[in-house]
Design a protein around this motif. Structure first.
Motif, PDB file in Angstrom:
ATOM      1  N   LYS A  23      59.392  18.139  47.559  1.00 28.70           N
ATOM      2  CA  LYS A  23      59.674  17.738  46.187  1.00 28.70           C
ATOM      3  C   LYS A  23      60.528  18.806  45.496  1.00 28.70           C
ATOM      4  CE  LYS A  23      56.988  14.003  45.904  1.00 28.70           C
ATOM      5  NZ  LYS A  23      57.430  12.673  45.473  1.00 28.70           N
ATOM      6  N   LEU A  24      61.558  18.354  44.793  1.00 29.95           N
ATOM      7  CA  LEU A  24      62.365  19.274  44.012  1.00 29.95           C
ATOM      8  C   LEU A  24      61.638  19.623  42.719  1.00 29.95           C
ATOM      9  CD1 LEU A  24      65.853  17.559  44.388  1.00 29.95           C
ATOM     10  CD2 LEU A  24      65.010  19.552  45.638  1.00 29.95           C
ATOM     11  N   ALA A  25      61.904  20.801  42.200  1.00 27.44           N
ATOM     12  CA  ALA A  25      61.290  21.232  40.944  1.00 27.44           C
ATOM     13  C   ALA A  25      62.205  20.871  39.788  1.00 27.44           C
ATOM     14  CB  ALA A  25      61.043  22.742  40.976  1.00 27.44           C
ATOM     15  N   PHE A  26      61.648  20.160  38.798  1.00 27.17           N
ATOM     16  CA  PHE A  26      62.396  19.754  37.611  1.00 27.17           C
ATOM     17  C   PHE A  26      61.668  20.204  36.352  1.00 27.17           C
ATOM     18  CE2 PHE A  26      63.783  16.617  40.738  1.00 27.17           C
ATOM     19  CZ  PHE A  26      65.139  16.503  40.486  1.00 27.17           C
ATOM     20  N   ALA A  27      62.440  20.438  35.311  1.00 24.29           N
ATOM     21  CA  ALA A  27      61.882  20.689  33.980  1.00 24.29           C
ATOM     22  C   ALA A  27      62.776  19.967  32.976  1.00 24.29           C
ATOM     23  CB  ALA A  27      61.844  22.179  33.663  1.00 24.29           C
ATOM     24  N   PRO A  28      62.200  19.372  31.939  1.00 23.38           N
ATOM     25  CA  PRO A  28      63.025  18.663  30.957  1.00 23.38           C
ATOM     26  C   PRO A  28      63.878  19.621  30.148  1.00 23.38           C
ATOM     27  CG  PRO A  28      60.747  18.772  30.217  1.00 23.38           C
ATOM     28  CD  PRO A  28      60.762  19.311  31.616  1.00 23.38           C
ATOM     29  N   ILE A  29      65.076  19.189  29.824  1.00 26.30           N
ATOM     30  CA  ILE A  29      65.958  19.968  28.973  1.00 26.30           C
ATOM     31  C   ILE A  29      66.436  19.056  27.838  1.00 26.30           C
ATOM     32  CG2 ILE A  29      67.972  19.452  30.419  1.00 26.30           C
ATOM     33  CD1 ILE A  29      69.008  22.265  29.679  1.00 26.30           C
ATOM     34  N   ASN A  30      66.431  19.574  26.634  1.00 31.65           N
ATOM     35  CA  ASN A  30      66.721  18.772  25.439  1.00 31.65           C
ATOM     36  C   ASN A  30      67.988  19.251  24.739  1.00 31.65           C
ATOM     37  OD1 ASN A  30      64.161  17.146  25.364  1.00 31.65           O
ATOM     38  ND2 ASN A  30      63.280  19.187  25.193  1.00 31.65           N
ATOM     39  N   TYR A  31      68.719  18.277  24.195  1.00 30.26           N
ATOM     40  CA  TYR A  31      69.898  18.561  23.380  1.00 30.26           C
ATOM     41  C   TYR A  31      69.788  17.728  22.104  1.00 30.26           C
ATOM     42  CZ  TYR A  31      71.876  20.298  27.780  1.00 30.26           C
ATOM     43  OH  TYR A  31      72.095  20.969  28.959  1.00 30.26           O
ATOM     44  N   LEU A  32      69.995  18.370  20.959  1.00 31.63           N
ATOM     45  CA  LEU A  32      69.917  17.690  19.670  1.00 31.63           C
ATOM     46  C   LEU A  32      71.168  17.989  18.848  1.00 31.63           C
ATOM     47  CD1 LEU A  32      66.205  18.461  18.646  1.00 31.63           C
ATOM     48  CD2 LEU A  32      67.111  16.270  19.451  1.00 31.63           C
ATOM     49  N   SER A  33      71.606  17.009  18.093  1.00 36.04           N
ATOM     50  CA  SER A  33      72.735  17.226  17.187  1.00 36.04           C
ATOM     51  C   SER A  33      72.256  17.973  15.950  1.00 36.04           C
ATOM     52  CB  SER A  33      73.335  15.878  16.783  1.00 36.04           C
ATOM     53  OG  SER A  33      72.349  15.089  16.124  1.00 36.04           O
ATOM     54  N   ASP A  34      73.210  18.487  15.183  1.00 34.41           N
ATOM     55  CA  ASP A  34      72.872  19.131  13.915  1.00 34.41           C
ATOM     56  C   ASP A  34      72.233  18.109  12.974  1.00 34.41           C
ATOM     57  OD1 ASP A  34      73.940  21.510  14.810  1.00 34.41           O
ATOM     58  OD2 ASP A  34      75.941  21.071  13.990  1.00 34.41           O
ATOM     59  N   SER A  35      71.293  18.589  12.199  1.00 34.41           N
ATOM     60  CA  SER A  35      70.631  17.708  11.236  1.00 34.41           C
ATOM     61  C   SER A  35      71.323  17.823   9.885  1.00 34.41           C
ATOM     62  CB  SER A  35      69.153  18.093  11.110  1.00 34.41           C
ATOM     63  OG  SER A  35      68.505  17.267  10.169  1.00 34.41           O
ATOM     64  N   CYS A  36      72.079  16.807   9.526  1.00 30.37           N
ATOM     65  CA  CYS A  36      72.755  16.801   8.231  1.00 30.37           C
ATOM     66  C   CYS A  36      73.001  15.358   7.814  1.00 30.37           C
ATOM     67  CB  CYS A  36      74.062  17.590   8.280  1.00 30.37           C
ATOM     68  SG  CYS A  36      75.332  16.878   9.334  1.00 30.37           S
TER      69      CYS A  36
END
Length: 251
Positions: A23-36
């Motif tokens: 099994k490969l090791a994965f971790a979630p990665i998040n990207y968010l836009s600026d809040s305006c």
């Protein structure tokens, strides 16, 4: 006897360790836009392969390219990472806003990715997206990415099958049964919109824990109101058509 017992324990632990290493090791990665107030909403959550290996680098790069393709709204601009793609999405919104200042509905992009299937031969990542850039409704594509773990490469759909023509005939039968299209009648006889009235495989094909999934996006073979068409094919029914000699059902 004690030595034999100890040997059996160590041997069992070694087997468990080998299974885990598949099994490969994965971790979630998040990207968010600026809040305006005048910013489009962008939220991206995708799995990030952690190992320093060819397959991990291939997976991460393919996911990055998919996100860039979804979000880039500027012609002639070199976008090389996800952050730049989010900026391009905002620039596209700003340009649209300058042309149509009375437009009050903002843009939105949401992408969620997950490992849909993994065994010793391959791994499938499923991306579910929702993109809204104005108009009556948004666009919600689903994308499967299949990877050959041994070669460390992303696979084309054709590479999944040892005899695509045979699988095509099998898939059409399953499609007709599920969607109640009479055998012997044209595939579009009940309202579908296959090009040239000929059945073909969906653009998105991927493995899940239950088998192989054919995912026809909205507009691909039916109207928007009909929604996506999903055909689930169990492992036992597809194994004779697959290019892989052995497919182990994922946990």
């Amino acid at each position: 006897m004690r030595k034999l017992f100890l040997f059996l324990i160590l041997w069992s632990l070694a087997l468990i360790s080998c299974e885990k290493e598949e099994k490969l090791a994965f971790a979630p990665i998040n990207y968010l836009s600026d809040s305006c107030a005048n910013c489009p909403k962008v939220k991206i959550t995708i799995p990030n392969a952690l190992e320093d290996s060819k397959i991990s680098k291939t997976i991460n790069n393919s996911l990055k390219e998919e996100i860039i393709y979804l979000l880039t709204f500027e012609d002639g601009v070199d976008v090389s990472n996800i952050e730049d793609a989010i900026a391009s999405f905002k620039n596209g919104y700003d340009l649209q806003k300058s042309k149509f200042p009375d437009e009050t509905i903002g843009w939105e992009a949401k992408v969620e990715g997950e490992v849909a299937y993994e065994d010793e031969n391959l791994v499938t990542i499923q991306l579910k997206s929702y993109i809204f850039t104005g108009g009556a409704h948004g666009y919600a594509p689903t994308r499967f990415l299949n990877f050959d773990k041994k070669k460390g490469l992303e696979m084309e759909n054709l590479e999944l099958f040892k005899d695509q023509d045979a699988f095509l005939r099998f898939a059409e039968t399953k499609f007709r049964i599920q969607e109640q299209v009479p055998m012997g009648k044209p595939i579009n006889s009940t309202g579908f919109m296959f090009d040239n009235n000929m059945f073909y495989l969906s653009e998105n094909i991927g493995f899940t824990k239950d088998g192989l999934q054919l995912f026809y996006d909205q507009y691909e073979v039916a109207s928007y109101a009909d929604g996506p068409i999903v055909i689930n094919l169990p492992f036992e029914e597809i194994k004779e058509y697959m290019a892989f000699k052995f497919i182990k059902k994922a946990d």
